[in-house]
Design a protein around this motif. Structure first.
Motif, PDB file in Angstrom:
ATOM      1  N   PRO A  37      44.540  49.777  39.669  1.00 21.76           N
ATOM      2  CA  PRO A  37      43.368  50.147  40.471  1.00 21.76           C
ATOM      3  C   PRO A  37      42.051  49.568  39.948  1.00 21.76           C
ATOM      4  CG  PRO A  37      44.690  52.096  39.917  1.00 21.76           C
ATOM      5  CD  PRO A  37      45.275  50.933  39.178  1.00 21.76           C
ATOM      6  N   GLU A  38      41.899  49.470  38.621  1.00 22.99           N
ATOM      7  CA  GLU A  38      40.660  48.912  38.063  1.00 22.99           C
ATOM      8  C   GLU A  38      40.543  47.416  38.373  1.00 22.99           C
ATOM      9  OE1 GLU A  38      37.985  50.469  36.664  1.00 22.99           O
ATOM     10  OE2 GLU A  38      39.046  52.251  37.350  1.00 22.99           O
ATOM     11  N   ALA A  39      41.644  46.700  38.299  1.00 19.48           N
ATOM     12  CA  ALA A  39      41.631  45.274  38.642  1.00 19.48           C
ATOM     13  C   ALA A  39      41.326  45.094  40.125  1.00 19.48           C
ATOM     14  CB  ALA A  39      42.966  44.631  38.283  1.00 19.48           C
ATOM     15  N   GLN A  40      41.884  45.953  40.957  1.00 14.83           N
ATOM     16  CA  GLN A  40      41.623  45.891  42.396  1.00 14.83           C
ATOM     17  C   GLN A  40      40.154  46.187  42.699  1.00 14.83           C
ATOM     18  OE1 GLN A  40      44.572  48.683  43.776  1.00 14.83           O
ATOM     19  NE2 GLN A  40      46.243  47.212  43.515  1.00 14.83           N
ATOM     20  N   LYS A  41      39.589  47.134  41.974  1.00 16.58           N
ATOM     21  CA  LYS A  41      38.172  47.473  42.149  1.00 16.58           C
ATOM     22  C   LYS A  41      37.282  46.281  41.773  1.00 16.58           C
ATOM     23  CE  LYS A  41      34.739  50.758  40.484  1.00 16.58           C
ATOM     24  NZ  LYS A  41      34.481  51.858  39.544  1.00 16.58           N
ATOM     25  N   MET A  42      37.644  45.592  40.670  1.00 13.32           N
ATOM     26  CA  MET A  42      36.878  44.406  40.260  1.00 13.32           C
ATOM     27  C   MET A  42      36.947  43.320  41.332  1.00 13.32           C
ATOM     28  SD  MET A  42      37.647  44.197  36.145  1.00 13.32           S
ATOM     29  CE  MET A  42      37.704  42.453  36.223  1.00 13.32           C
ATOM     30  N   LEU A  43      38.115  43.151  41.949  1.00 14.28           N
ATOM     31  CA  LEU A  43      38.255  42.155  43.009  1.00 14.28           C
ATOM     32  C   LEU A  43      37.351  42.504  44.196  1.00 14.28           C
ATOM     33  CD1 LEU A  43      39.578  39.676  44.268  1.00 14.28           C
ATOM     34  CD2 LEU A  43      41.486  41.142  44.976  1.00 14.28           C
ATOM     35  N   GLU A  44      37.279  43.780  44.542  1.00 12.93           N
ATOM     36  CA  GLU A  44      36.403  44.205  45.634  1.00 12.93           C
ATOM     37  C   GLU A  44      34.938  43.930  45.306  1.00 12.93           C
ATOM     38  OE1 GLU A  44      37.163  48.302  46.630  1.00 12.93           O
ATOM     39  OE2 GLU A  44      39.283  47.899  47.007  1.00 12.93           O
ATOM     40  N   GLU A  45      34.558  44.125  44.038  1.00 14.36           N
ATOM     41  CA  GLU A  45      33.174  43.902  43.628  1.00 14.36           C
ATOM     42  C   GLU A  45      32.827  42.413  43.565  1.00 14.36           C
ATOM     43  OE1 GLU A  45      32.747  45.893  39.880  1.00 14.36           O
ATOM     44  OE2 GLU A  45      33.000  47.886  40.769  1.00 14.36           O
ATOM     45  N   CYS A  46      33.735  41.626  43.015  1.00  9.75           N
ATOM     46  CA  CYS A  46      33.448  40.195  42.799  1.00  9.75           C
ATOM     47  C   CYS A  46      33.767  39.338  44.015  1.00  9.75           C
ATOM     48  CB  CYS A  46      34.227  39.683  41.582  1.00  9.75           C
ATOM     49  SG  CYS A  46      33.716  40.471  40.048  1.00  9.75           S
TER      50      CYS A  46
END
Length: 148
Positions: A111-120
């Motif tokens: 989930p944290e990696a997915q959140k970073m993808l959404e942000e970047c």
């Protein structure tokens, strides 16, 4: 006709030699092992050095300069990807190594990696970094975060 025989013979010999190298167990296995080491194998434990390993820090810095610096800054500034400042305090070493070597796996399940993808908004490319090189990058990140 003779002019064609020599080039064709050389071509066949070259192809045959390549086939033998590909079938060689030592060559084939070492290539497969290195491929598996880079991709698809989740890292579950990382031993940290104390103090930092200077050779690993130097290697990690070189890899950062070559493969990472175009998207990541050593500060908190987000370029294409997030800045690296403080990353070793925010993330576990295993998470960092897996994000470097197994980005596809991490983006599918973490989930944290997915959140970073959404942000970047940009998927981190697979840089074909080996486990050993990822460990050196981690050591460089630790130095960047003030560890000695």
């Amino acid at each position: 006709m003779r002019k064609l025989i020599i080039p064709i013979s050389m071509l066949l010999m070259a192809c045959g030699g390549a086939q033998q190298r590909a079938e060689s167990p030592e060559t084939d296995d070492s290539v497969l092992l290195k491929q598996e080491e880079v991709h698809g194998t989740e890292v579950s434990a990382v031993e940290l050095t104390n103090p930092l390993d200077a050779a690993m820090v130097e290697t990690g810095e070189g890899i950062y300069d070559m493969k990472c610096s175009s998207c990541h800054r050593l500060t908190e500034e987000r370029l294409v990807g997030p800045g690296w400042a403080g990353v070793t305090q925010k993330r576990e070493p295993e998470w960092i190594i897996n994000m470097i070597t197994n980005v596809d796996m991490m983006l599918e399940s973490d989930p944290e990696a997915q959140k970073m993808l959404e942000e970047c908004l940009v998927r981190m490319p697979n840089q074909n970094v080996t486990s050993d090189d990822a460990r050196s990058i981690l050591e460089f990140m630790r130095k960047n975060d003030g560890e000695e």
